[in-house]
Design a protein around this motif. Sequence first.
Motif, PDB file in Angstrom:
ATOM      1  N   PHE A 168      64.384  62.373  17.949  1.00 40.19           N
ATOM      2  CA  PHE A 168      65.182  62.944  16.862  1.00 40.19           C
ATOM      3  C   PHE A 168      64.682  62.392  15.522  1.00 40.19           C
ATOM      4  N   TYR A 169      63.789  63.148  14.901  1.00 32.97           N
ATOM      5  CA  TYR A 169      63.138  62.731  13.646  1.00 32.97           C
ATOM      6  C   TYR A 169      64.024  63.069  12.442  1.00 32.97           C
ATOM      7  N   THR A 170      63.923  62.254  11.395  1.00 32.23           N
ATOM      8  CA  THR A 170      64.610  62.551  10.130  1.00 32.23           C
ATOM      9  C   THR A 170      63.633  62.410   8.980  1.00 32.23           C
ATOM     10  N   ASN A 199      58.952  55.389   8.676  1.00 35.93           N
ATOM     11  CA  ASN A 199      57.936  54.772   9.547  1.00 35.93           C
ATOM     12  C   ASN A 199      56.526  54.981   8.986  1.00 35.93           C
ATOM     13  N   MET A 200      56.353  56.078   8.223  1.00 32.60           N
ATOM     14  CA  MET A 200      55.022  56.369   7.657  1.00 32.60           C
ATOM     15  C   MET A 200      54.945  55.953   6.203  1.00 32.60           C
ATOM     16  N   CYS A 201      56.011  55.338   5.707  1.00 33.93           N
ATOM     17  CA  CYS A 201      56.183  55.206   4.256  1.00 33.93           C
ATOM     18  C   CYS A 201      56.413  53.738   3.883  1.00 33.93           C
ATOM     19  N   HIS A 202      57.686  53.356   3.681  1.00 35.53           N
ATOM     20  CA  HIS A 202      57.974  51.989   3.220  1.00 35.53           C
ATOM     21  C   HIS A 202      58.368  51.035   4.351  1.00 35.53           C
ATOM     22  N   THR A 383      51.591  49.743   1.352  1.00 34.81           N
ATOM     23  CA  THR A 383      52.251  49.762   2.670  1.00 34.81           C
ATOM     24  C   THR A 383      51.406  50.349   3.796  1.00 34.81           C
ATOM     25  N   GLN A 384      50.493  51.285   3.446  1.00 32.88           N
ATOM     26  CA  GLN A 384      49.809  52.049   4.504  1.00 32.88           C
ATOM     27  C   GLN A 384      48.449  51.460   4.858  1.00 32.88           C
ATOM     28  N   HIS A 385      48.432  50.171   5.168  1.00 34.34           N
ATOM     29  CA  HIS A 385      47.203  49.486   5.599  1.00 34.34           C
ATOM     30  C   HIS A 385      47.534  48.673   6.838  1.00 34.34           C
ATOM     31  N   LEU A 475      65.217  66.743  11.701  1.00 27.38           N
ATOM     32  CA  LEU A 475      66.147  67.007  10.608  1.00 27.38           C
ATOM     33  C   LEU A 475      65.317  66.937   9.328  1.00 27.38           C
ATOM     34  N   GLY A 476      64.719  68.066   8.963  1.00 22.27           N
ATOM     35  CA  GLY A 476      63.837  68.128   7.791  1.00 22.27           C
ATOM     36  C   GLY A 476      62.438  67.665   8.107  1.00 22.27           C
ATOM     37  N   GLY A 477      61.577  67.715   7.092  1.00 26.91           N
ATOM     38  CA  GLY A 477      60.214  67.228   7.209  1.00 26.91           C
ATOM     39  C   GLY A 477      59.243  68.247   7.776  1.00 26.91           C
ATOM     40  N   ASN A 478      58.001  67.808   7.852  1.00 20.97           N
ATOM     41  CA  ASN A 478      56.900  68.644   8.339  1.00 20.97           C
ATOM     42  C   ASN A 478      56.012  67.721   9.160  1.00 20.97           C
ATOM     43  N   SER A 481      52.029  67.774   9.851  1.00 19.79           N
ATOM     44  CA  SER A 481      51.159  67.546   8.700  1.00 19.79           C
ATOM     45  C   SER A 481      51.342  66.154   8.108  1.00 19.79           C
ATOM     46  N   ALA A 482      52.526  65.572   8.295  1.00 19.00           N
ATOM     47  CA  ALA A 482      52.789  64.263   7.696  1.00 19.00           C
ATOM     48  C   ALA A 482      52.240  63.129   8.557  1.00 19.00           C
ATOM     49  N   ALA A 483      52.240  63.328   9.862  1.00 19.75           N
ATOM     50  CA  ALA A 483      51.849  62.239  10.761  1.00 19.75           C
ATOM     51  C   ALA A 483      50.330  62.073  10.784  1.00 19.75           C
ATOM     52  N   LYS A 505      62.386  75.352   4.148  1.00 21.99           N
ATOM     53  CA  LYS A 505      61.214  76.199   3.905  1.00 21.99           C
ATOM     54  C   LYS A 505      60.301  76.208   5.121  1.00 21.99           C
ATOM     55  N   LEU A 506      59.487  77.279   5.159  1.00 25.14           N
ATOM     56  CA  LEU A 506      58.506  77.408   6.232  1.00 25.14           C
ATOM     57  C   LEU A 506      57.456  76.308   6.085  1.00 25.14           C
ATOM     58  N   ASN A 507      57.030  75.717   7.202  1.00 27.98           N
ATOM     59  CA  ASN A 507      55.915  74.771   7.128  1.00 27.98           C
ATOM     60  C   ASN A 507      55.123  74.766   8.436  1.00 27.98           C
ATOM     61  N   ARG A 508      54.007  74.047   8.419  1.00 32.69           N
ATOM     62  CA  ARG A 508      53.058  74.119   9.537  1.00 32.69           C
ATOM     63  C   ARG A 508      53.680  73.691  10.869  1.00 32.69           C
ATOM     64  N   THR A 668      53.841  67.150   2.033  1.00 31.56           N
ATOM     65  CA  THR A 668      53.096  68.271   2.608  1.00 31.56           C
ATOM     66  C   THR A 668      53.417  69.589   1.913  1.00 31.56           C
ATOM     67  N   THR A 669      54.321  69.565   0.938  1.00 32.99           N
ATOM     68  CA  THR A 669      54.638  70.779   0.179  1.00 32.99           C
ATOM     69  C   THR A 669      53.680  70.877  -1.000  1.00 32.99           C
ATOM     70  N   ILE A 670      52.942  71.969  -1.056  1.00 37.95           N
ATOM     71  CA  ILE A 670      51.931  72.110  -2.103  1.00 37.95           C
ATOM     72  C   ILE A 670      52.481  73.018  -3.202  1.00 37.95           C
ATOM     73  N   SER A 758      46.938  55.030   6.552  1.00 35.36           N
ATOM     74  CA  SER A 758      46.505  56.179   5.736  1.00 35.36           C
ATOM     75  C   SER A 758      45.809  55.796   4.438  1.00 35.36           C
ATOM     76  N   LYS A 759      45.870  54.520   4.050  1.00 32.90           N
ATOM     77  CA  LYS A 759      45.231  54.130   2.795  1.00 32.90           C
ATOM     78  C   LYS A 759      43.967  53.294   3.008  1.00 32.90           C
ATOM     79  N   SER A 760      43.540  53.108   4.236  1.00 31.25           N
ATOM     80  CA  SER A 760      42.230  52.444   4.426  1.00 31.25           C
ATOM     81  C   SER A 760      41.634  52.849   5.764  1.00 31.25           C
TER      82      SER A 760
HETATM   83  N1  MGD Z   1      47.488  60.495   5.140  1.00 29.15           N
HETATM   84  C1  MGD Z   1      48.714  60.301   4.676  1.00 29.15           C
HETATM   85  N2  MGD Z   1      49.775  60.700   5.412  1.00 29.15           N
HETATM   86  C2  MGD Z   1      51.023  60.489   4.938  1.00 29.15           C
HETATM   87  C3  MGD Z   1      51.221  59.850   3.694  1.00 29.15           C
HETATM   88  C4  MGD Z   1      50.090  59.450   2.940  1.00 29.15           C
HETATM   89  O1  MGD Z   1      50.199  58.880   1.832  1.00 29.15           O
HETATM   90  N3  MGD Z   1      48.864  59.696   3.463  1.00 29.15           N
HETATM   91  N4  MGD Z   1      52.520  59.624   3.278  1.00 29.15           N
HETATM   92  C5  MGD Z   1      53.564  59.497   4.296  1.00 29.15           C
HETATM   93  C6  MGD Z   1      54.883  59.462   3.674  1.00 29.15           C
HETATM   94  S1  MGD Z   1      55.112  58.274   2.474  1.00 29.15           S
HETATM   95  C7  MGD Z   1      55.899  60.275   4.035  1.00 29.15           C
HETATM   96  S2  MGD Z   1      57.470  60.004   3.401  1.00 29.15           S
HETATM   97  C8  MGD Z   1      55.692  61.345   5.032  1.00 29.15           C
HETATM   98  C9  MGD Z   1      56.489  62.620   4.693  1.00 29.15           C
HETATM   99  O2  MGD Z   1      56.774  63.286   5.834  1.00 29.15           O
HETATM  100  P1  MGD Z   1      57.920  64.427   5.919  1.00 29.15           P
HETATM  101  O3  MGD Z   1      59.150  63.919   5.293  1.00 29.15           O
HETATM  102  O4  MGD Z   1      57.981  64.841   7.340  1.00 29.15           O
HETATM  103  O5  MGD Z   1      57.286  65.615   5.081  1.00 29.15           O
HETATM  104  P2  MGD Z   1      57.696  66.458   3.822  1.00 29.15           P
HETATM  105  O6  MGD Z   1      56.427  67.088   3.351  1.00 29.15           O
HETATM  106  O7  MGD Z   1      58.398  65.644   2.827  1.00 29.15           O
HETATM  107  O8  MGD Z   1      58.667  67.594   4.424  1.00 29.15           O
HETATM  108  C10 MGD Z   1      58.723  68.833   3.817  1.00 29.15           C
HETATM  109  C11 MGD Z   1      59.598  69.805   4.560  1.00 29.15           C
HETATM  110  O9  MGD Z   1      60.948  69.368   4.558  1.00 29.15           O
HETATM  111  C12 MGD Z   1      61.822  70.484   4.590  1.00 29.15           C
HETATM  112  N5  MGD Z   1      62.931  70.237   3.651  1.00 29.15           N
HETATM  113  C13 MGD Z   1      62.888  70.113   2.314  1.00 29.15           C
HETATM  114  N6  MGD Z   1      64.117  69.862   1.831  1.00 29.15           N
HETATM  115  C14 MGD Z   1      64.963  69.833   2.876  1.00 29.15           C
HETATM  116  C15 MGD Z   1      66.358  69.595   3.042  1.00 29.15           C
HETATM  117  O10 MGD Z   1      67.088  69.374   2.088  1.00 29.15           O
HETATM  118  N7  MGD Z   1      66.837  69.606   4.332  1.00 29.15           N
HETATM  119  C16 MGD Z   1      66.049  69.868   5.397  1.00 29.15           C
HETATM  120  N8  MGD Z   1      66.580  69.852   6.599  1.00 29.15           N
HETATM  121  N9  MGD Z   1      64.753  70.113   5.273  1.00 29.15           N
HETATM  122  C17 MGD Z   1      64.204  70.072   4.045  1.00 29.15           C
HETATM  123  C18 MGD Z   1      61.050  71.693   4.176  1.00 29.15           C
HETATM  124  O11 MGD Z   1      61.079  72.616   5.246  1.00 29.15           O
HETATM  125  C19 MGD Z   1      59.631  71.171   3.915  1.00 29.15           C
HETATM  126  O12 MGD Z   1      58.657  72.015   4.462  1.00 29.15           O
HETATM  127  O13 MGD Z   1      54.289  61.669   5.115  1.00 29.15           O
HETATM  128  C20 MGD Z   1      53.477  60.544   5.403  1.00 29.15           C
HETATM  129  N10 MGD Z   1      52.099  60.939   5.672  1.00 29.15           N
END
Ligand code: MGD
Length: 768
Positions: A168-170, A199-202, A383-385, A475-478, A481-483, A505-508, A668-670, A758-760
């Motif tokens: 269950f991702y958030t 987990n991918m961030c701070h 953080t991402q090292h 619960l949100g996210g993409n 593409s983020a992982a 919004k639509l995403n990959r 991941t939103t462009i 992701s940073k090295s």
């Molecule tokens: N190589 C590399 N990878 C990275 C990073 C990097 O610096 N380098 N950064 C990392 C970091 S810091 C993070 S935080 C992650 C981000 O990872 P995620 O949080 O998974 O990705 P986002 O791109 O923020 O998610 C965008 C999607 O969220 C949905 N969304 C937007 N608003 C809402 C809302 O209010 N409610 C719901 N339910 N959905 C919504 C939309 O459908 C949108 O397509 O990626 C990580 N990945």
Amino acid sequence: MKKDKNLTIQVNTSEELTGIKLTKPANYAAGVTGVKVALDHAIGEMGAVRAFQTLAKMNQKGGFDCPGCAWPDPDDKRSVLGEYCENGAKALAEEATLKKVTPDFFSQYSVAEMSHWSDYKIGRSGRLTHPMILRPNATHYEKIDWSEAYEVIAQHLKALSSPNEGVFYTSGRSSNEAAFLYGLFVRAFGTNNLPDCSNMCHESSGVALSQTLGIGKGSVTLDDLHKAEVVMVIGQNPGTNHPRMLSALQKCKLNGGKVITVNPLAEAGLKKFKNPQRAEDFFTGGTAITDSFLQVKVNQDVPLLKAIMKKLYALEQSQGNVFDHDFIKNKTQGYEAVIADLEKYELQELITQSGVTETAIDEAVEMLASSKKIIICWAMGLTQHKNGVANIKECVNLLLLKGSIGIEGGGTCPVRGHSNVQGDRTVGINHLPSKAISEGMEREFGLKCPTDHGLDVVHCIQAMHEGKAKVFVALGGNFVSAASDTEYTARALQNCDLTVSVSTKLNRTHFITGKTSLILPTLGRSELDQKDGNERFVTVENSMGKVHSSQGKLSPASPHLMSEPDIIAHIAAAYFKNDTTINWLGLGQNYDSIRDKMAAILSGFKDYNKKVKEDGGGFYLPNNARIGDFSKLPNGRAQFSVCELPKHSLAKDEFLLTTIRSHDQFNTTIYGLDDRYRGVYNERRVVFINPKDMKKLGLEKLDLINLTSEYDGITRKANTFHAVPYDIPRGDIAAYFPEANSLVPINHFAEHSYTPISKSIKVRIFKK
Ligand SMILES: Nc1nc2c(c(=O)[nH]1)N[C@H]1C(S)=C(S)[C@@H](COP(=O)(O)OP(=O)(O)OC[C@H]3O[C@@H](n4cnc5c(=O)[nH]c(N)nc54)[C@H](O)[C@@H]3O)O[C@H]1N2
Ligand SMILES: Nc1nc2c(c(=O)[nH]1)N[C@H]1C(S)=C(S)[C@@H](COP(=O)(O)OP(=O)(O)OC[C@H]3O[C@@H](n4cnc5c(=O)[nH]c(N)nc54)[C@H](O)[C@@H]3O)O[C@H]1N2
Ligand code: SF4
Ligand SMILES: [Mo]
């Protein structure tokens, strides 16, 4: 692979080039161009009337919280000119767009076809309007009723042989109420598999700060930044990612403070800021932000910080009054070990390894030596090292030597990403269960919470890949593409029986699915949340630990949207049926009742409903580091840490790649294809390289290159990038996230925090 007219699903970003143009990098941020770009985006997506009316409510008391980053609003008066930045306006435009992704849209385009679109095109499609299902072996999503969708989820969850087969991702946009209810449902269901974007961030910040200062959050407020004597901005690009932070840095400078910047790139926002809200900036050309720029090599922050501390120690010995000995003696533990560690290293070797000139280091040392009110701000550059946790502990060491924690104008400032990522953690989204929250939930709801550790992002991907987890709910996210390791992550999701995305919004990730896939469309932050004629509001926590309300105003993108708490409540009700004492639907309907439960369970939330309703201003959560209370740490003291130097052992032809954000994206939103401050237009497939390294590789400006990374005998690829000559240390290169994510190996992450590296990333460059 699913087939559609011989099309396979594409998991990576599109390699299509879009027609690059280059200019010189900018030497200032914001100004009139920033305002123009902000309004162009908002008006283009929303129309002028809707844009102006909505922007006027953003970040105002009684209005809604910006869906962009987690930067705080001022505690006192809000500007009548608007409390938002260019990227806040873009985030709003993205959410409040008038374009729609309807069931007709889904019947027109197959999943395989959409997966070949660029991320920009996918995002431009518009807001999701109806719940949709992709049934096993189907090529297209089709409409589904909400009640049937909940039933599909309930049946899949019931079919699992253990609750630990559910993940269950958030992502960090969810409100406190939604996140709390989600955490409650997942625990009631029986697992702690609650990975989140942290987990991918701070995560590295949380781990390092909890161990050293007893709280995984920063210690300063906005007011502290205004009052600081020295602010170090290390591994962070506020001009793009936290633009209103530049106003705080400007205030600090106008009050006589100094700014030290540590970054491999000379980011425009840290050079000069023309504040669109200060008339004088129009005439004077703005405020120079950075006083000392330390152009560190990628991941050489620890050697740099050690060199700085070694020089401070030498000054302390020769002139005294540099370290705060009372603070060190009374409030800390481990000073001697840190000094002994510093003595181990040759100063010149540290300086060489950092890549920074000694003159620049001396400038910074002079500022730090004579100041006490010091704040260190950081983000993903630290953080991402592999040694992400050590990077932050080394920053804490410096602040402890100076006695800069727990005082006005001094402390730690990890600058959070998503607008409510910090709140989600506070209210219980964590794969490592908090005893206090579990006990509170057991007491208040009469359930039994699981006690074993759940899976974080990396480990849940591995579990899905190995078939040990079979249902993925986001619960949100993409996620895909983020992982890290895009292709591995894609296979992991495709291995699942069911993947569910609660999305705006639509995403990959909607195309990289389990056997069955559901898209559940939800309300965005800016939208009116009404139930039975009652307007509802949610609450969020900003980067500095202040909780406040957020109430959307716009009419929703579709009448079929449900709020996140409602969706979670209905999933829980469908799963538990009559077998529950919790009134799930009641909680989903009445957020006051969720907040009352939170108040009874979470520390610092007493009188929650009352406090967030008072004047819309909100309240600060307790923060032990802010008041210099380290009583919960070993021996009741803040902890110094001995940190090792980073080791990369690069082969002769390998470079260290850091993945960064452009000015026109939110993760991941462009939003667009420009990176105005770095002088790149209409293209995202770029690699920034030092001109001398380009020459060595026989590369001309804009030549096309491919990248590979090799870890543990596996070669990963990312193809088709323009080589862009840039002022970056030799041996280092930079490319955008998510285009370069396929190069990040799944099994290489930060020690102790498991944040992907992701940073090295070690890579090789090949001319195409
Ligand atoms: N190589 C590399 N990878 C990275 C990073 C990097 O610096 N380098 N950064 C990392 C970091 S810091 C993070 S935080 C992650 C981000 O990872 P995620 O949080 O998974 O990705 P986002 O791109 O923020 O998610 C965008 C999607 O969220 C949905 N969304 C937007 N608003 C809402 C809302 O209010 N409610 C719901 N339910 N959905 C919504 C939309 O459908 C949108 O397509 O990626 C990580 N990945
Ligand atoms: N507009 C916009 N705002 C955002 C986001 C967005 O994508 N767009 N994302 C949000 C999220 S979730 C997050 S986590 C934050 C991210 O905010 P940031 O962390 O500022 O974002 P990044 O672009 O990942 O990179 C940070 C900076 O670190 C530098 N850097 C890279 N490697 C190193 C290194 O080894 N050492 C040092 N010292 N510096 C290094 C890069 O040059 C860059 O300037 O922003 C949030 N706000
Ligand atoms: S600084 Fe962040 S929170 Fe503030 S308006 Fe800009 S994007 Fe939104
Ligand atoms: Mo993030």
